[in-house]
Design an enzyme around this catalytic site. Structure first.
Site, PDB file in Angstrom:
ATOM      1  N   LEU A 342     -22.315  50.218  24.536  1.00  0.00           N
ATOM      2  CA  LEU A 342     -23.916  50.470  24.875  1.00  0.00           C
ATOM      3  C   LEU A 342     -24.346  49.046  25.363  1.00  0.00           C
ATOM      4  O   LEU A 342     -24.832  48.518  26.115  1.00  0.00           O
ATOM      5  CB  LEU A 342     -25.343  49.876  24.126  1.00  0.00           C
ATOM      6  CG  LEU A 342     -25.559  51.602  22.637  1.00  0.00           C
ATOM      7  CD1 LEU A 342     -26.244  51.169  21.405  1.00  0.00           C
ATOM      8  CD2 LEU A 342     -26.394  52.234  23.468  1.00  0.00           C
ATOM      9  N   GLY A 343     -23.437  47.981  24.790  1.00  0.00           N
ATOM     10  CA  GLY A 343     -23.310  46.784  25.853  1.00  0.00           C
ATOM     11  C   GLY A 343     -22.629  45.754  25.042  1.00  0.00           C
ATOM     12  O   GLY A 343     -21.515  46.454  24.618  1.00  0.00           O
ATOM     13  N   GLY A 346     -21.188  38.306  24.060  1.00  0.00           N
ATOM     14  CA  GLY A 346     -20.249  37.028  23.023  1.00  0.00           C
ATOM     15  C   GLY A 346     -19.260  37.125  22.337  1.00  0.00           C
ATOM     16  O   GLY A 346     -18.420  36.532  22.179  1.00  0.00           O
ATOM     17  N   VAL A 350     -20.527  45.936  21.452  1.00  0.00           N
ATOM     18  CA  VAL A 350     -21.452  47.659  20.513  1.00  0.00           C
ATOM     19  C   VAL A 350     -21.683  48.623  21.035  1.00  0.00           C
ATOM     20  O   VAL A 350     -21.907  48.991  21.594  1.00  0.00           O
ATOM     21  CB  VAL A 350     -23.674  46.477  21.188  1.00  0.00           C
ATOM     22  CG1 VAL A 350     -24.426  47.262  20.329  1.00  0.00           C
ATOM     23  CG2 VAL A 350     -23.425  45.114  20.697  1.00  0.00           C
ATOM     24  N   ASP A 462     -28.315  32.554  20.421  1.00  0.00           N
ATOM     25  CA  ASP A 462     -28.577  33.502  22.195  1.00  0.00           C
ATOM     26  C   ASP A 462     -29.259  34.177  22.383  1.00  0.00           C
ATOM     27  O   ASP A 462     -29.674  35.296  22.646  1.00  0.00           O
ATOM     28  CB  ASP A 462     -27.255  34.285  22.008  1.00  0.00           C
ATOM     29  CG  ASP A 462     -26.612  34.336  23.632  1.00  0.00           C
ATOM     30  OD1 ASP A 462     -26.828  34.155  24.317  1.00  0.00           O
ATOM     31  OD2 ASP A 462     -25.518  35.730  23.543  1.00  0.00           O
TER      32      ASP A 462
END
Ligand SMILES: *[C@@H]1O[C@H](CO)[C@@H](O)[C@H](O)[C@H]1NC(C)=O
Ligand SMILES: *[C@@H]1O[C@H](CO)[C@@H](O)[C@H](O)[C@H]1NC(C)=O
Ligand SMILES: *[C@@H]1O[C@H](CO)[C@@H](O)[C@H](O)[C@H]1NC(C)=O
Ligand SMILES: *[C@@H]1O[C@H](CO)[C@@H](O)[C@H](O)[C@H]1NC(C)=O
Ligand SMILES: *[C@@H]1O[C@H](CO)[C@@H](O)[C@H](O)[C@H]1NC(C)=O
Ligand SMILES: *[C@@H]1O[C@H](CO)[C@@H](O)[C@H](O)[C@H]1NC(C)=O
Length: 663
Positions: A342-343, A346, A350, A462
């Site tokens: 998904l992504g 840092g 995911v 974050d």
């Protein structure tokens, strides 16, 4: 009338300090001390049993209950009733009545006659019989201070709609004595109205009471976008936005013709006008939505049936953190297949996964080197984070820790994240002003929970648009707090050698010196707010090419008194100028250079929920001077922040009160 500034203020504070529990909004109480009872006497005893019976009867269908407690013929009889707003869910009614029963005895410890009013309900009692009679005193009038565009036509429409809605309420065949009605004011503005009587009134008495209340509207609220008149026996309200939950419309019926003489004079008895504002209502609705959401979630209780689990049973309640084994996660994510990715952030990558029971999850696989924490520490932290529960936080469902692998498992939201919407010229339109305001409020509440209200003190570190996910109803869910730093109770700042975060959102003291605190989260929040209202991305915090970053851009327009230039053009029309200015100012307050100047999240939540908090003028933000001069000569403020973020509590200095006008 006994409503003082301090009282309102401290109430708001106490409301905030109760973690998302206080879903009800206090408005007003009244208890003349002309007659009082003896502590521990019969009346006191009767009163207590009245109130406890109220709390246990608040889930009744019709949201109303009247009760008499005391021996027949005695002088110590207590008469009392409660009334929930007609559109309250049972849970909200229950919560409001319980809160009211608790608070009224605190505010009126010895008075025979007392009344307390919330947005969601009212409760009153007396030593005199008062059922079935119309009482108009003490009355409360509230108004939304914003003007409508065509007052003449508006008040005309309001009068007509109010006549309709009051007649509907009085004649409500269910006996609930409640109705809402809507009318089109312009192609984009709709008028929403509500009327309600206590259910002990007859049709005639209810009509009489409501008409008297409606007659007050031109006096209190002429040309205003919202107004209410609240009598003990009935109340009316109107706004230009939907402030009630949708309820099944009552069957239409022939309406009696309205009484003339709308502008008629009236005897002013006790009049309080409080400038009350949209945000309060919005926050109440948010609360309500949240409550519904929570209740639903709780009822539909997340089940992890079929997941192998060392603690036994197949079904695990939401509050227990779940430790999954690696094999399960590998199966769920198809061996961390690239298609499921998904992504990447840092901390690692995911993946989307599907548990054997069909539940979709987001699996965050921490890069092996990302954390120097020891195994035990990581496990503890994950277990603790899994217990954090707030409707504006993505729930950490579980974790996995095997060998080198460190994995966190979250709820999955298909609706993508905030950045997907706000930075896209087409998708921006899906988020109108009200939606965005709610999103800002939701984020603020989620972070406030992390900072102050959960038993832990958690610094997110974050916060950014990509980390705010949106559920089906576009409620914000802050994600990625799984690697946030948990502070000890007394600790207010920490230092790290490994600065993890996102440029553009990082507070200068964090980016440059690795110092993080609740105030560095506030900086990120400020940037996020500015992005949400402007629809622009704060691409970088210190561009060398001389291009203006978002913070400087907003600051310059603010200083030049042209803040409206900043507004996302797709919001023109749906936007409330007041709220927009307030959000701009809040954003700028949060990105101020000196962390000590930045407000805490509790203050921000307060600022968002009430206009009665005056905002300070923002000081120059952290980066624009730095960016523009390109020199390192403005870092002074950053060096001195060792003592900066001392305390995370709301101080009275930060939020001075004006705008509450008791009369
Ligand atoms: C009622 O309140 C007023 C003002 O708060 C106070 O001066 C007075 O003593 C009170 N009376 C009684 C009977 O407590
Ligand atoms: C009332 O009763 C409570 C306990 O039941 C006691 O603590 C309190 O002192 C009593 N108050 C008076 C004024 O008698
Ligand atoms: C109200 O609550 C009391 C208990 O406090 C209970 O005895 C009574 O039956 C309830 N009444 C209704 C109508 O539910
Ligand atoms: C009031 O009700 C009547 C009858 O239902 C309807 O024709 C009229 O349009 C309504 N007026 C407003 C302003 O809603
Ligand atoms: C308001 O206008 C919409 C269309 O813009 C229409 O569908 C609706 O029926 C109107 N409502 C009333 C109360 O007139
Ligand atoms: C509730 O109010 C009605 C009048 O509307 C009255 O007749 C009835 O006795 C009241 N009930 C109680 C329990 O006091």
């Amino acid at each position: 009338m006994n409503i003082s500034k301090t009282f309102v203020f401290s109430f708001v504070l106490s409301l905030l300090s109760v973690t998302g529990e206080a879903a009800v909004t206090f408005l007003y109480y009244n208890c003349p001390n002309t007659t009082t009872f003896t502590p521990n006497g019969t009346y006191h005893h009767n009163l207590n049993s009245l109130l406890s019976s109220f709390s246990s009867n608040a889930t009744r269908d019709n949201g109303f209950y009247n009760l008499t407690v005391g021996d027949h013929g005695s002088t110590e009889i207590v008469y009392g009733l409660f009334l929930c707003r007609g559109d309250d869910t049972k849970d909200i009614c229950q919560e409001c009545v319980t809160t009211a029963a608790k608070e009224i005895v605190q505010r009126c410890p010895r008075e025979n006659v007392a009344l307390i009013t919330y947005d969601e309900c009212m409760l009153r009692y007396s030593n005199q019989y008062f059922f079935s009679s119309v009482q108009r005193e003490p009355d409360l009038q509230l108004l939304n201070t914003q003007q409508v565009s065509e007052p003449g036509r508006f008040m005309d429409l309001l009068g007509k709609t109010m006549d309709n809605v009051t007649a509907q309420a009085a004649n409500d065949p269910s006996g609930k004595r409640f109705a809402t009605a809507e009318a089109n004011f312009s192609s984009f503005q709709k008028l929403y109205t509500l009327a309600q009587c206590t259910q002990d009134l007859s049709v005639g008495s209810c009509t009489e009471c409501l008409q008297a209340a409606v007659d007050y509207l031109p006096g209190c609220c002429n040309g205003k976008q919202g107004g209410r008149v609240i009598f003990p026996s009935c109340n009316v309200r109107y706004e230009l936005y939907p402030f009630y939950r949708a309820v099944a419309p009552p069957p239409s019926m022939l309406l009696p013709s309205p009484s003339p003489g709308r502008k008629g004079k009236r005897q002013v008895s006790t009049v309080i006008i409080i400038a009350i504002v949209l945000p309060i209502v919005v926050s109440v609705m948010l609360f309500a939505i949240g409550i519904c959401y929570l209740t639903r979630t709780r009822k539909g209780s997340l089940k992890y049936a079929g997941v192998p689990d060392k603690s036994g049973g197949n079904e695990i309640t939401t509050s227990q953190p779940l430790q999954l084994d690696l094999a399960t996660i590998e199966t769920a994510t198809n061996n961390f297949c690239a298609d499921n990715k998904l992504g990447e952030g840092g901390y690692g990558k995911v993946y989307k996964g599907i548990l054997p029971n069909g539940q979709e999850i987001a699996v965050k696989r921490l890069s092996i080197t990302s954390s120097g924490q020891g195994a035990k520490e990581f496990k503890n932290e994950a277990a603790t984070l899994a217990k954090l529960q707030h409707r504006n936080l993505v729930r950490l469902l579980g974790f996995c820790f095997e060998g080198e692998e460190k994995i966190l498992i979250y709820e999955f939201f298909p609706n993508k994240s905030l950045d997907y919407f706000i930075f896209d010229s087409e998708k921006q339109r899906k988020l109108d002003w009200l939606r965005r305001y709610k999103i800002i409020e939701g984020i603020a509440r989620g972070i406030q929970y992390l900072h102050e209200d959960s038993r832990l003190k958690v610094i997110h570190r974050d916060l950014k648009a990509n980390n705010v996910l949106l559920d089906e109803e576009m409620n914000p869910k802050i994600s990625d707090f799984g690697m946030a730093r948990i502070f000890g109770v007394d600790q207010s700042q920490d230092k790290t050698d490994r600065v993890i975060g996102t440029f553009g959102y990082m507070a200068p003291e964090y980016a440059m010196h690795g110092q993080f605190s609740v105030k560095s989260d506030m900086y990120s929040f400020g940037v996020l707010v500015l992005e949400i209202i402007s629809g622009r991305k704060n691409s970088s915090f210190c561009q060398t090419d001389g291009a203006e970053d978002l913070v400087s851009y907003v600051w310059n327009h603010w200083r030049n008194e042209t803040p409206s230039e900043v507004l996302d053009p797709t919001l023109k029309g749906s936007c409330s100028t007041n709220e927009f200015l307030r959000c701009t100012q809040i954003g700028l307050l949060c990105v101020q250079e000196d962390p000590a100047d930045r407000p805490t999240m509790a203050t921000v939540v307060l600022m968002l929920s009430t206009y009665s908090v005056t905002l300070q003028a923002p000081q120059k933000p952290a980066f624009c001077s730095w960016t523009r001069s390109g020199q390192n000569n403005t870092l002074k403020g950053l060096e001195s922040d060792q003592s900066a973020s001392k305390s995370a509590q709301l101080s009275v200095d930060e939020a001075s009160i004006t705008g509450v006008y008791p009369r």
